[in-house]
Design a protein around this motif. Sequence first.
Motif, short mmCIF file in Angstrom:
data_model
loop_
_atom_site.label_atom_id
_atom_site.label_comp_id
_atom_site.label_asym_id
_atom_site.label_seq_id
_atom_site.Cartn_x
_atom_site.Cartn_y
_atom_site.Cartn_z
N THR A 17 12.16 -2.90 -16.61
CA THR A 17 11.30 -3.74 -15.79
C THR A 17 9.84 -3.47 -16.13
O THR A 17 9.47 -2.32 -16.39
N VAL A 18 9.04 -4.52 -16.13
CA VAL A 18 7.62 -4.38 -16.45
C VAL A 18 6.81 -5.05 -15.35
O VAL A 18 7.10 -6.18 -14.94
N LEU A 19 5.79 -4.35 -14.88
CA LEU A 19 4.95 -4.82 -13.79
C LEU A 19 3.52 -4.99 -14.27
O LEU A 19 3.16 -4.52 -15.36
N CYS A 20 2.72 -5.64 -13.46
CA CYS A 20 1.30 -5.85 -13.79
C CYS A 20 0.45 -5.12 -12.76
O CYS A 20 0.77 -5.09 -11.56
N ALA A 21 -0.64 -4.52 -13.23
CA ALA A 21 -1.55 -3.80 -12.33
C ALA A 21 -2.98 -4.19 -12.63
O ALA A 21 -3.32 -4.65 -13.73
N ILE A 22 -3.82 -4.02 -11.64
CA ILE A 22 -5.26 -4.09 -11.82
C ILE A 22 -5.84 -2.75 -11.40
O ILE A 22 -5.27 -2.05 -10.56
N ASP A 23 -6.95 -2.39 -12.00
CA ASP A 23 -7.62 -1.13 -11.67
C ASP A 23 -8.65 -1.42 -10.58
O ASP A 23 -9.65 -2.10 -10.83
N VAL A 24 -8.40 -0.95 -9.37
CA VAL A 24 -9.26 -1.29 -8.24
C VAL A 24 -10.16 -0.10 -7.90
O VAL A 24 -9.86 1.05 -8.23
N PRO A 25 -11.30 -0.36 -7.24
CA PRO A 25 -12.14 0.75 -6.77
C PRO A 25 -11.35 1.65 -5.84
O PRO A 25 -10.51 1.18 -5.06
N LYS A 26 -11.63 2.94 -5.90
CA LYS A 26 -10.84 3.90 -5.12
C LYS A 26 -10.89 3.62 -3.63
O LYS A 26 -9.90 3.83 -2.92
N ASP A 27 -12.03 3.10 -3.15
CA ASP A 27 -12.12 2.85 -1.71
C ASP A 27 -11.34 1.63 -1.26
O ASP A 27 -11.31 1.29 -0.08
N GLN A 28 -10.65 0.94 -2.21
CA GLN A 28 -9.85 -0.24 -1.86
C GLN A 28 -8.35 -0.01 -1.99
O GLN A 28 -7.55 -0.91 -1.71
N VAL A 29 -7.94 1.18 -2.40
CA VAL A 29 -6.52 1.41 -2.68
C VAL A 29 -5.64 1.21 -1.46
O VAL A 29 -4.46 0.85 -1.58
N SER A 30 -6.18 1.42 -0.28
CA SER A 30 -5.37 1.31 0.93
C SER A 30 -4.95 -0.12 1.24
O SER A 30 -4.16 -0.35 2.17
N SER A 31 -5.45 -1.07 0.49
CA SER A 31 -5.08 -2.48 0.69
C SER A 31 -3.96 -2.93 -0.25
O SER A 31 -3.56 -4.09 -0.21
N TYR A 32 -3.45 -2.02 -1.09
CA TYR A 32 -2.52 -2.43 -2.15
C TYR A 32 -1.30 -1.51 -2.21
O TYR A 32 -1.31 -0.40 -1.68
N GLY A 33 -0.30 -1.99 -2.94
CA GLY A 33 0.74 -1.11 -3.44
C GLY A 33 0.19 -0.44 -4.69
O GLY A 33 -0.33 -1.12 -5.58
N VAL A 34 0.27 0.88 -4.77
CA VAL A 34 -0.37 1.64 -5.85
C VAL A 34 0.69 2.35 -6.68
O VAL A 34 1.65 2.93 -6.14
N PHE A 35 0.50 2.33 -8.01
CA PHE A 35 1.45 2.93 -8.92
C PHE A 35 1.12 4.40 -9.22
O PHE A 35 -0.05 4.75 -9.39
N GLU A 36 2.16 5.20 -9.28
CA GLU A 36 2.05 6.54 -9.86
C GLU A 36 2.51 6.43 -11.30
O GLU A 36 3.64 5.98 -11.57
N VAL A 37 1.65 6.78 -12.23
CA VAL A 37 1.92 6.50 -13.64
C VAL A 37 1.72 7.73 -14.51
O VAL A 37 1.10 8.72 -14.09
N GLU A 38 2.25 7.63 -15.72
CA GLU A 38 1.98 8.62 -16.75
C GLU A 38 1.86 7.90 -18.09
O GLU A 38 2.35 6.77 -18.24
N THR A 39 1.18 8.50 -19.01
CA THR A 39 0.97 7.86 -20.31
C THR A 39 2.27 7.76 -21.08
O THR A 39 3.21 8.53 -20.86
N VAL A 40 2.31 6.80 -21.99
CA VAL A 40 3.46 6.62 -22.88
C VAL A 40 3.03 7.14 -24.25
O VAL A 40 2.15 6.55 -24.89
N PRO A 41 3.60 8.24 -24.72
CA PRO A 41 3.10 8.91 -25.92
C PRO A 41 3.00 8.01 -27.15
O PRO A 41 2.05 8.12 -27.93
N ASP A 42 3.98 7.10 -27.35
CA ASP A 42 3.97 6.30 -28.57
C ASP A 42 3.39 4.90 -28.37
O ASP A 42 3.51 4.05 -29.24
N ALA A 43 2.74 4.66 -27.23
CA ALA A 43 2.18 3.34 -26.97
C ALA A 43 0.91 3.12 -27.78
O ALA A 43 0.02 3.97 -27.79
#
Length: 306
Positions: free
Chosen positions: A164-190
């Motif tokens: 599954t692949v999702l889309c995200a936007i990078d929001v200002p930190k003071d706005q995170v409480s208005s969204y569903g937020v992803f916990e992520v890690e880098t993909v080594p071979d990306a």
Amino acid sequence: MTDAAPHTASAFRTAVVPAAGMGTRFLPATKTVPKELLPVVDTPGIELVAGEAADSGAGRLVIVTSPGKDGVVAHFVEDLVLESKLEASGKYHLLEKVRKAPGLLEVESVVQDEPLGLGHAVGCAESVLDDDEDAIAVLLPDDLVMPRGVLETMSRVRRKRGGTVLCAIDVPKDQVSSYGVFEVETVPDATNPDVLKVIGMVEKPAIEDAPSTFAAAGRYLLDRAIFDALRRIEPGAGGELQLTDAIALLIKEGHPVHVVVHRGTRHDLGNPGGYLRAAVDFALDMDEYGPSLREWLIDRLKRTDS
């Protein structure tokens, strides 16, 4: 093949648009006009989303509606009487606009009988899928993601990495409480640094608890396994089935989930403030309205500042 490879065939044929809501934030206008048909300048939001789906390779649009909410689907039906009148009067520019929506892609609807959440709405689309469809795109009509193209990138990521692949936007930190937020890690071979692995999701976290500033942006490329997950989750807040809970279950079970960070613009058509910003943004880029609107805005802002 890389995450940023040139255009390839789409990873999905069907795009699903949940459009069963009442549009309460736009009352009283939405007493009679579905929110999805409110125009961004002169084009309904649902048509803009359908155009994005068509551009990304979808051949069919499934609109999830509520009982009696037929106008959204009717927008994609040919109106031969109107077309004949426009053609007879020589209004070919308007004729072209009227014909655009019916010509985008095949459109059908399914009815969500009860407002049981986004997850339930997505689940309603399973019955109309072909047996050989192993993924669907879901586009939330409240989210206008510009420029187009993120679904194509998401398709490439799925073709390379599966799942599954999702889309995200990078929001200002003071706005995170208005969204569903992803916990992520880098993909080594990306090769594309905006492709990240999702290891968790948090719905509207407190600022201090947010695992990142990457927020869900209303575009999902879901493996067909999502339907089984939706059947196995329990209703959440308000008794609704949450799509994020089903995705979280897939992650827990080892299903690969990645996110593509969109670096363009995202407008929220679901509230009047975001809707107004979208209309202004679109109008400024139009030859017909842009120059005069820009001049007026500059003058109007000067008067406000003084």
